[in-house]
Write a protein that holds these residues in place. Sequence first.
Motif, PDB file in Angstrom:
ATOM      1  N   SER A   1       0.836  -1.201   0.000  1.00 57.31           N
ATOM      2  CA  SER A   1       0.000   0.000   0.000  1.00 57.31           C
ATOM      3  C   SER A   1       0.873   1.254   0.000  1.00 57.31           C
ATOM      4  O   SER A   1       2.039   1.204   0.406  1.00 57.31           O
ATOM      5  N   ALA A   2       0.293   2.372  -0.438  1.00 56.86           N
ATOM      6  CA  ALA A   2       1.022   3.637  -0.454  1.00 56.86           C
ATOM      7  C   ALA A   2       0.037   4.783  -0.280  1.00 56.86           C
ATOM      8  O   ALA A   2      -1.032   4.795  -0.897  1.00 56.86           O
ATOM      9  N   VAL A   3       0.395   5.749   0.578  1.00 57.65           N
ATOM     10  CA  VAL A   3      -0.457   6.918   0.804  1.00 57.65           C
ATOM     11  C   VAL A   3       0.393   8.180   0.783  1.00 57.65           C
ATOM     12  O   VAL A   3       1.575   8.165   1.132  1.00 57.65           O
ATOM     13  N   LYS A   4      -0.244   9.267   0.372  1.00 58.98           N
ATOM     14  CA  LYS A   4       0.378  10.591   0.422  1.00 58.98           C
ATOM     15  C   LYS A   4      -0.448  11.444   1.372  1.00 58.98           C
ATOM     16  O   LYS A   4      -1.685  11.447   1.312  1.00 58.98           O
ATOM     17  N   LEU A   5       0.227  12.166   2.265  1.00 58.34           N
ATOM     18  CA  LEU A   5      -0.453  12.967   3.275  1.00 58.34           C
ATOM     19  C   LEU A   5      -0.513  14.426   2.855  1.00 58.34           C
ATOM     20  O   LEU A   5       0.483  14.995   2.395  1.00 58.34           O
ATOM     21  N   HIS A   6      -1.692  15.041   3.042  1.00 58.27           N
ATOM     22  CA  HIS A   6      -1.886  16.461   2.763  1.00 58.27           C
ATOM     23  C   HIS A   6      -2.437  17.088   4.052  1.00 58.27           C
ATOM     24  O   HIS A   6      -3.654  17.095   4.272  1.00 58.27           O
TER      25      HIS A   6
END
Length: 320
Positions: A134-139
């Motif tokens: 899995s991969a996530v980008k945080l804003h």
Amino acid sequence: MDDERILEAAADWLLRLDEGCSAADRQAFEHWYARDARHRQALEQMRGLVGQLQGLHAERHAVGAALAGTLATPRRRLPSTLAGLGAMALGVSLLLMLNDGWRQNWLADLHTAPGEWRRERLADDSVLLLAGNSAVKLHYDQGQRRVELLRGEVLVEVAPDPRRPFRVDTVDGSMRALGTRFVVTREEHDTLLSMLHSRVSARSADGARTLDVAAGTRARLVHDDVQRLGSIDPAATEQAWRQRQLVVRDAPLGEVLDTLARQQRGYWHHRDPALNALRISAVLPLDDSTRALALIEDSLPVTVQRFTPWLTRIGMREQK
């Protein structure tokens, strides 16, 4: 067809032709090879990568020669040695990682490898639990708390903050938390939302459809729609998720193998159409592929062959 699917198709053709195929199958392969420059490029990429991997393979000279000759002339018979198959599968796996996974990992703030689970407490005390691969980008800033799910699956535990809404976005749409705990799964063609506690407002990517999804229910998001899928058992769903289990009830075997394969580093070849006619109900470990395949092999008429750590073939068991 995207790059990943083209590479998978190329791998399937190499394995099918290696097994020995009919004249019609060989003609179909040649048509596929000639139809699109990307198909030819995929085979050339594999050949080049295998050349780079020669120093990592015990039988590097034989493998390189076999693949170089084969891929340069698609009408010739493809490699039949296990060494050739293993190196080809290794090359495919790394190419898939380079094409999509590596790009996503480069963009991501948090990511996991296949078979790796990760718990991360964010600056606002919300918690993300990332499943394997899995991969996530945080804003995060003074006005927003937004998590962009690039790949895979994440369980979200939202800390309250009335000034900043909490959202999870995918290419299919967005989910604004009105409660505390839910699971978002990015699949090949859609996004699944499983509500464990309270509610989420789900919106399609084009903004045309919005749906409130309550605890104990599931929804599917696509670019132009949000559909309610029915009920789930929140406690059982969360327990299976935390224990890294895949719980399936009367599911097509091909879909189950696709899900299991996403948690493996190697390549699984399971394209026999007869496999999709089989259905399975089981609880399978997502982080132990050997055990998962053993359970499948014990309960269904399939056979599992492991040629290298990078190549597994699943097919129908021959009837005696």
